[in-house]
Design an enzyme around this catalytic site. Structure first.
Site, PDB file in Angstrom:
ATOM      1  CE  LYS A  31      -0.332  -0.437   5.024  1.00 50.80           C
ATOM      2  NZ  LYS A  31      -1.143  -1.002   6.134  1.00 50.80           N
ATOM      3  NE  ARG A  67      -6.528   0.095  11.081  1.00 55.61           N
ATOM      4  CZ  ARG A  67      -5.294  -0.088  10.629  1.00 55.61           C
ATOM      5  NH1 ARG A  67      -4.395   0.877  10.758  1.00 55.61           N
ATOM      6  NH2 ARG A  67      -4.941  -1.213  10.053  1.00 55.61           N
ATOM      7  CE1 TYR A 109      13.744  31.848   5.651  1.00 51.52           C
ATOM      8  CE2 TYR A 109      13.727  29.447   5.393  1.00 51.52           C
ATOM      9  CZ  TYR A 109      13.548  30.725   4.863  1.00 51.52           C
ATOM     10  OH  TYR A 109      13.186  30.862   3.560  1.00 51.52           O
ATOM     11  CG  MET A 158       9.938  23.876   0.694  1.00 48.60           C
ATOM     12  SD  MET A 158       8.972  24.997  -0.332  1.00 48.60           S
ATOM     13  CE  MET A 158       7.971  25.828   0.883  1.00 48.60           C
TER      14      MET A 158
END
Ligand SMILES: *Cc1c(COP(=O)(O)O)cnc(C)c1O
Length: 347
Positions: free
Chosen positions: A35, A130, A244, A292
């Site tokens: 998956k 679940r 940063y 990022m």
């Protein structure tokens, strides 16, 4: 090359499947869970390598994911869907020959009305709350279900990564209560359950994370390697800051390498303070915040400026990074971004 390179060792993946297969008796089938794009590693290549190793049955989360597995492997393997038969799935299930693991009476009705005679499995809830039918629900419908000849009855363990957890035995006995004496193959265990021993194996096991080199399969061979190219290297004087928010200040003269990669690639900001990159065997700590697309790394102590630095390598695996980020290996793997160039080794 400006992007990081993710190397996926298909031979290690196949070895991990063989090792988990060997952990249960010969009569127990070992499937493979692929998956979420093969835990983020590329479901087509992963499924092919696992099929070559001997896997004949694959599990995905939703019918949409079954398409890539069928495309990679063609007919002749079974593709099971944990999410069962959802509204709108009829054509995919029929055309791709998928086997839904039915979760509820609603799904059962949907399935037998839409595709009478089409194979399906049954998912029972043994305590995780679940997916799957509750014991009372199952008791009410099981005779009707059994007439439709399900191909598998399965449940899932909530705490299998903690061998001494009382929940494991509770779920085992609940599963046995619901299924004993039925003439249908049974499955309870994923990676963790396989390691709990033969009582938990039944007829089929469903390993996922262990194939990809993650805990709790401690003997797994590592499957992924991640190298990020260095874009620029600079010298800092004492008392200069990096990144940063000025969160890191140099105490003496230092040399900082800026690598290509960042939180947009799944290298979570939160792991920064505890994480090092590696130049071969030598750790090089992250300095300042992870951005990022860029990460700043201390290379002061290296003899030469590196051309690339490794985040996942023989010195540091997915679980180590997961610990640094306060998460689990599953989340590290499935977060690895699609900006990386992927190279498949072996297979
Ligand atoms: C994801 C999943 C698995 C595989 O679990 P691992 O811990 O990755 O081995 C097996 N069964 C079900 C129902 C799952 O959701």
């Amino acid at each position: 090359m400006g992007t990081g390179q993710l190397t996926i060792d298909l031979d290690a993946l196949a070895d991990n499947w063989r090792a988990l297969n060997a952990a249960s008796a010969d009569r127990v089938e070992t499937a493979a869970v692929v998956k979420a794009d093969g835990y983020g590693l590329g479901v087509g290549r992963v499924a092919k390598a696992l099929a070559r190793a001997g896997a004949r049955r694959f599990f995905v989360a939703v019918a949409e994911e079954g398409a890539a597995v069928r495309e990679a492997l063609g007919p002749g393997v079974e593709v099971n869907v944990f999410g069962g038969h959802m509204r709108g799935d009829r054509d995919m299930i029929a055309d791709l020959d998928l086997v839904p693991m039915i979760n509820s009476i609603d799904q059962l009705l949907r399935h037998v009305e839409a595709l009478p005679g089409h194979r399906f499995g049954i998912q029972l809830d043994s305590g995780m709350n679940r997916l799957g039918m509750e014991p009372a629900e199952w008791a009410a419908v099981r005779e009707i279900v059994l007439e439709q000849r399900p191909t598998l009855i399965m449940s899932h363990l909530a705490c299998a990564d903690e061998p001494d957890h009382a929940m494991n035995r509770l779920q085992l006995s609940s599963f046995i209560d619901m299924t004993e004496g039925l003439d249908v193959p049974r499955s309870l265990s994923a990676t963790g359950g396989i390691l709990l021993g033969p009582e938990f194996h039944f007829d089929l096991t469903r390993p996922g994370i262990g194939l990809y080199g993650g805990r709790p399969f401690e003997q797994a061979r590592p499957v992924v390697r991640l190298d990020l190219p260095v874009i620029q290297v600079r010298d800092l004087d004492p008392s200069e800051t990096v990144g940063y928010g000025n969160t890191w200040t140099s105490r003496g003269p230092v040399r900082i390498a800026t690598v290509s990669g960042g939180y947009a690639d799944g290298i979570h900001r939160i792991m920064g303070p505890k994480t090092a990159f590696f130049a071969g065997d030598v750790p090089c700590p992250v300095r300042g915040r992870i951005s990022m697309d860029l990460i700043t790394v201390d290379v002061t102590h290296l003899d030469e400026d590196p051309e690339e630095l490794s985040l996942l390598c023989h010195r540091q695996g997915v679980d180590h990074l997961a610990d640094n980020a306060g998460t689990i290996g599953y989340e590290i793997l499935t977060s690895l971004g699609n900006r990386f160039a992927r190279r498949y080794a072996g297979g």
